[in-house]
Design a protein around this motif. Structure first.
Motif, PDB file in Angstrom:
ATOM      1  N   ALA A 149      33.653  73.021  66.134  1.00 22.33           N
ATOM      2  CA  ALA A 149      33.884  74.409  66.533  1.00 22.33           C
ATOM      3  C   ALA A 149      35.158  74.506  67.368  1.00 22.33           C
ATOM      4  CB  ALA A 149      32.695  74.952  67.326  1.00 22.33           C
ATOM      5  N   PHE A 150      35.947  75.529  67.090  1.00 20.45           N
ATOM      6  CA  PHE A 150      37.119  75.870  67.900  1.00 20.45           C
ATOM      7  C   PHE A 150      36.914  77.274  68.424  1.00 20.45           C
ATOM      8  CE2 PHE A 150      41.564  77.640  68.062  1.00 20.45           C
ATOM      9  CZ  PHE A 150      41.879  77.048  69.272  1.00 20.45           C
ATOM     10  N   LYS A 190      44.041  84.269  59.812  1.00 26.82           N
ATOM     11  CA  LYS A 190      43.347  83.734  58.640  1.00 26.82           C
ATOM     12  C   LYS A 190      43.812  82.313  58.322  1.00 26.82           C
ATOM     13  CE  LYS A 190      44.170  87.483  56.102  1.00 26.82           C
ATOM     14  NZ  LYS A 190      44.148  88.451  54.968  1.00 26.82           N
ATOM     15  N   VAL A 191      45.088  82.039  58.550  1.00 24.77           N
ATOM     16  CA  VAL A 191      45.592  80.668  58.367  1.00 24.77           C
ATOM     17  C   VAL A 191      44.880  79.712  59.319  1.00 24.77           C
ATOM     18  CG1 VAL A 191      47.602  79.192  58.776  1.00 24.77           C
ATOM     19  CG2 VAL A 191      47.841  81.261  57.404  1.00 24.77           C
ATOM     20  N   LEU A 192      44.707  80.127  60.579  1.00 31.66           N
ATOM     21  CA  LEU A 192      44.007  79.278  61.545  1.00 31.66           C
ATOM     22  C   LEU A 192      42.553  79.064  61.153  1.00 31.66           C
ATOM     23  CD1 LEU A 192      45.251  80.395  65.086  1.00 31.66           C
ATOM     24  CD2 LEU A 192      45.435  78.122  64.066  1.00 31.66           C
ATOM     25  N   VAL A 193      41.884  80.127  60.709  1.00 28.72           N
ATOM     26  CA  VAL A 193      40.495  79.992  60.270  1.00 28.72           C
ATOM     27  C   VAL A 193      40.404  78.995  59.115  1.00 28.72           C
ATOM     28  CG1 VAL A 193      38.539  81.172  59.209  1.00 28.72           C
ATOM     29  CG2 VAL A 193      39.793  82.279  61.067  1.00 28.72           C
ATOM     30  N   ASP A 194      41.298  79.139  58.144  1.00 26.72           N
ATOM     31  CA  ASP A 194      41.283  78.237  56.994  1.00 26.72           C
ATOM     32  C   ASP A 194      41.647  76.812  57.396  1.00 26.72           C
ATOM     33  OD1 ASP A 194      40.499  80.209  55.239  1.00 26.72           O
ATOM     34  OD2 ASP A 194      42.534  80.669  54.564  1.00 26.72           O
ATOM     35  N   TYR A 195      42.581  76.681  58.317  1.00 21.39           N
ATOM     36  CA  TYR A 195      42.975  75.347  58.788  1.00 21.39           C
ATOM     37  C   TYR A 195      41.775  74.640  59.420  1.00 21.39           C
ATOM     38  CZ  TYR A 195      46.300  71.856  60.530  1.00 21.39           C
ATOM     39  OH  TYR A 195      47.005  70.696  60.754  1.00 21.39           O
ATOM     40  N   GLU A 198      39.056  73.853  56.548  1.00 17.87           N
ATOM     41  CA  GLU A 198      39.394  72.679  55.744  1.00 17.87           C
ATOM     42  C   GLU A 198      39.033  71.384  56.463  1.00 17.87           C
ATOM     43  OE1 GLU A 198      43.519  73.277  55.152  1.00 17.87           O
ATOM     44  OE2 GLU A 198      43.244  74.942  53.738  1.00 17.87           O
ATOM     45  N   ARG A 199      38.959  71.444  57.766  1.00 16.71           N
ATOM     46  CA  ARG A 199      38.631  70.277  58.584  1.00 16.71           C
ATOM     47  C   ARG A 199      37.196  70.327  59.093  1.00 16.71           C
ATOM     48  NH1 ARG A 199      43.475  71.483  57.995  1.00 16.71           N
ATOM     49  NH2 ARG A 199      45.173  69.940  58.097  1.00 16.71           N
ATOM     50  N   LYS A 200      36.384  71.142  58.444  1.00 17.95           N
ATOM     51  CA  LYS A 200      34.955  71.272  58.752  1.00 17.95           C
ATOM     52  C   LYS A 200      34.728  71.731  60.191  1.00 17.95           C
ATOM     53  CE  LYS A 200      34.660  69.653  54.630  1.00 17.95           C
ATOM     54  NZ  LYS A 200      34.598  70.621  53.515  1.00 17.95           N
ATOM     55  N   ILE A 201      35.583  72.635  60.633  1.00 19.16           N
ATOM     56  CA  ILE A 201      35.498  73.222  61.968  1.00 19.16           C
ATOM     57  C   ILE A 201      35.352  74.729  61.809  1.00 19.16           C
ATOM     58  CG2 ILE A 201      36.813  73.712  64.083  1.00 19.16           C
ATOM     59  CD1 ILE A 201      38.119  70.957  63.743  1.00 19.16           C
ATOM     60  N   THR A 202      34.466  75.320  62.580  1.00 13.89           N
ATOM     61  CA  THR A 202      34.277  76.762  62.569  1.00 13.89           C
ATOM     62  C   THR A 202      35.066  77.388  63.705  1.00 13.89           C
ATOM     63  OG1 THR A 202      32.062  76.594  61.614  1.00 13.89           O
ATOM     64  CG2 THR A 202      32.585  78.616  62.808  1.00 13.89           C
ATOM     65  N   PRO A 251      30.898  82.525  61.025  1.00 14.53           N
ATOM     66  CA  PRO A 251      29.552  83.059  61.234  1.00 14.53           C
ATOM     67  C   PRO A 251      29.305  83.597  62.636  1.00 14.53           C
ATOM     68  CG  PRO A 251      29.512  80.668  61.276  1.00 14.53           C
ATOM     69  CD  PRO A 251      30.905  81.058  60.899  1.00 14.53           C
ATOM     70  N   TYR A 252      30.182  83.263  63.602  1.00 14.88           N
ATOM     71  CA  TYR A 252      29.948  83.649  64.998  1.00 14.88           C
ATOM     72  C   TYR A 252      31.026  84.617  65.473  1.00 14.88           C
ATOM     73  CZ  TYR A 252      27.257  79.253  64.959  1.00 14.88           C
ATOM     74  OH  TYR A 252      26.391  78.232  64.654  1.00 14.88           O
ATOM     75  N   ILE A 253      30.602  85.593  66.268  1.00 15.53           N
ATOM     76  CA  ILE A 253      31.515  86.483  66.995  1.00 15.53           C
ATOM     77  C   ILE A 253      31.121  86.424  68.468  1.00 15.53           C
ATOM     78  CG2 ILE A 253      32.394  88.823  67.281  1.00 15.53           C
ATOM     79  CD1 ILE A 253      33.068  87.629  64.556  1.00 15.53           C
TER      80      ILE A 253
END
Length: 649
Positions: A149-150, A190-195, A198-202, A251-253
């Motif tokens: 998680a980040f 969106k780039v950060l979310v995808d980055y 891709e590394r299995k981090i939410t 999934p989290y806000i």
């Protein structure tokens, strides 16, 4: 396809030379070495990874669990999910080494799983903007150390840092008190979310409301969060946020709710219930809020994130732990043992309510350069340490016993830490040559402490240890003796958060004594500091020292009877209110080390540490260090001896 990715990933990431047993962080739950090695270029051998229907003996968090079997003729990585395979790949990276130009993987059998299902790291970009590439650097490290998680604290009083196309005034320079005009476009977000994905981090975005809302209120001209126009705007902003990323990726806000100190931050009675309903029922996302925080009427589903010693789990609610791990308050040397001995959620592992923990970096103070948010805080050694705390778990319940001091030297807890410290240093040298990693070995450094002598408000008052090192002293009919050996490059006399400490008295003059053996006459670098400044809340502890002082309490340092002068400060004498003047050289680990002259044989070091009630951090640091190309390490040949007796020269 997976095999191709696996091979390429290893080729890029592995740079270590052969070691007898590779240093693994986090330590796997079950590990057996077999003394063999798998040759990655031997075409007769086989390697592979596979998703399997079940794994044996995995008690927790199967979705991230993996098994790894490495022998001389095969390397098999198995997991239930792609997440598990990815976590296992991080272990394979650390097992890989080069010998005679060939790449090998150390032979072993591993069954591994995380103690907690959520293991996160938070950066506050609301107060100090960080470029996307800087965040990616940190996310890469998180992925390597099995974080999932980040926490992206994207709004705060100084600025609303996420682009809103519906309300562009939020991103106007005029609404921001720091880094005006700096924000993340929706595409960058969106780039950060995808980055991360891709590394299995939410990625967990946080709009911190209704407190911490100065930029929000300024953008709209709202005098109060009780204004009836606030609620529809925030509902629109939540709708806009969730429209950017589908729930499987985000999934989290997080909606904050903490530190509502002022009447103009108080929300209307309907605001928080309406936002809860919008996030959870309308959008089907999980809501996270801080605790302590605002009460939300009718809330039975939120996840609470505990942020202070007053933050206790809310009955029946899942929760995350962030109570003991604020990097912006931690000294690198004292803070790393604290993170290691922290017991997340007060348990060895998670359960249906104990979700895990999030390590936080709240660099509240303004920074002059964006990378200072990492440079001025022990971010990377903290991440590496917290990876072990959150993945492996702390099996023993020490409570707060070792959060401000080391365990006894002959204890199993101390031995476990020395083992971890050795692994931590190996990781520093292998993987962080291009990143700040302010930690050196300290478990061999011993001190004797005398005091506190009663200075009666005069921090310049002289006491007998300055004249001679004796077994004991009598001053004003009071008897003073040296303590038993105290361990550490940094030593807390008493702790600013009240953790059990060695010397709980908060006023008086202390002296610390040790001897350093050097094999030759040499000039070396040394980290020297007193009463470390937090990177939050202005300049806690009073005004900054004037030129000629180490600290405003005027501590002193002697080496072989010669006084060591403090640095020439860039910003001397600043008052406590000077919070908007960025730090530059205040703490020992982000300024040039002090040069000291060691002579061949034994060298006596004496520190004078006056403490007054206003001194927020009652601590000292003295560690000789080697610095090369910006990388810090130990000076291996030095030895420490703290007995109060004369030595043969």
């Amino acid at each position: 396809m997976l095999l191709v990715v696996f091979s390429a990933f290893l080729m890029v990431q592995c740079t270590s030379e052969k070691a007898e047993q590779p240093a693994l962080i986090p330590m796997p739950q079950n590990l057996e070495w077999n003394g063999e090695a798998f040759n990655m270029v031997d075409s007769s051998a086989r390697f592979g990874q596979r998703i399997v229907p079940h794994l044996n003996e995995i008690p927790l968090n199967e979705n991230e669990a993996y098994s790894l079997d490495v022998t001389s003729d095969s390397l098999i990585l198995s997991a239930l999910t792609e997440e598990g395979l990815f976590r296992g790949l991080q272990t394979v990276k650390q097992l890989t080494y080069f010998e005679n130009g060939k790449r090998f993987v150390a032979g072993c059998s591993i069954r591994d799983w995380p103690a907690f299902r959520l293991r996160g790291f938070m950066q506050d970009v609301g107060r100090n903007f960080q470029p996307v590439e800087m965040l990616k650097e940190q996310i890469d490290v998180l992925a390597t150390y099995k974080f999932n998680a980040f926490h992206f604290h994207v709004t705060d009083n100084p600025g609303w840092r996420l682009e809103s196309k519906e309300y562009p005034q939020l991103n106007s320079p005029e609404s921001m008190s720091r880094w005006p005009g700096k924000y993340y476009t929706q595409e960058e977000f969106k780039v950060l979310v995808d980055y991360c994905y891709e590394r299995k981090i939410t990625l967990i975005p946080e709009f911190d409301l209704p407190g911490h809302s100065a930029a929000f209120r300024k953008a709209f001209g709202f005098e109060s969060m009780n204004d009836p126009r606030v609620q529809p705007v925030l509902i629109d902003l939540i709708d806009e946020l969730v429209s950017l990323v589908p729930p499987e990726k985000m999934p989290y806000i997080h909606l904050g709710t903490d530190e509502v100190w002022h009447s103009y931050e108080e929300p209307s009675p309907t605001l928080l219930p309406a936002l809860l309903e919008r996030v959870t029922q309308y959008h089907g996302r999980e809501l996270i809020v801080w605790r302590p925080g605002q009460h939300i009427e009718g809330d039975s589903v939120s996840i609470t994130q505990l942020w202070s010693s007053n933050g206790h789990p809310k009955p029946g609610h899942r929760y995350l732990d962030s109570r003991l791990n604020y990097l912006n308050h931690l000294d690198p040397l004292a803070g790393i043992p604290q993170l290691y001995f922290e017991r997340i959620n007060g348990a060895a592992h998670g359960d249906s309510l104990r979700m895990g923990g999030i390590l936080c970096n709240w660099n509240d103070n303004l920074v002059a350069n964006q990378y200072d948010a990492v440079l001025h805080n022990p971010v990377y050694p903290g991440i590496v340490t917290y990876s072990e705390t959150s993945w492996t778990g702390q099996s023993e319940g020490f409570g707060e016993k070792y959060l401000a001091k080391f365990p006894e030297r002959n204890s199993s807890a101390f031995q476990k830490y020395t083992d971890f410290e050795e692994r931590l240093i190996k990781h520093r040298d292998l993987y962080f040559q291009d990143k700040p990693f302010p930690y050196v070995k300290q478990t061999h450094i011993k001190w004797r402490i005398a005091g506190p002598f009663n200075h009666k408000g005069d921090v310049n008052k002289k006491f007998p240890p300055e004249d001679s090192i004796a077994a004991e002293y009598v001053v004003d009919s009071e008897r003073y003796a040296w303590s038993e050996p105290v361990i550490g490059g940094t030593v807390h006399l008493s702790h600013f958060f009240g953790y059990p400490s060695l010397f709980p008295k908060e006023t008086g003059t202390y002296y610390a004594f040790t001897r350093i053996w050097s094999p030759e006459d040499q000039t070396v670098n040394s980290w020297i500091g007193f009463h470390d400044w937090s990177r939050s809340g202005g300049r806690r502890g009073g005004p900054f020292p004037n030129q000629g002082q180490w600290h405003n309490t005027n501590p002193q340092v002697w080496l072989n009877g010669e006084i060591i002068q403090p640095p020439e400060w860039i910003n001397p004498g600043l008052e406590d209110s000077s919070s908007e003047i960025p730090f530059s050289d205040e703490n020992y680990y982000f300024r040039e080390p002090t040069k000291i002259q060691l002579r061949k044989g034994w060298n006596e070091v004496l520190l004078k540490i006056p403490v007054i009630p206003q001194t927020w951090k009652r601590m000292f640091t003295f560690v000789p260090v080697q610095v090369e190309a910006g990388n810090v390490s130990e000076i291996e040949e030095l030895k420490f001896f703290a007995e109060i007796k004369k030595l043969n020269k």
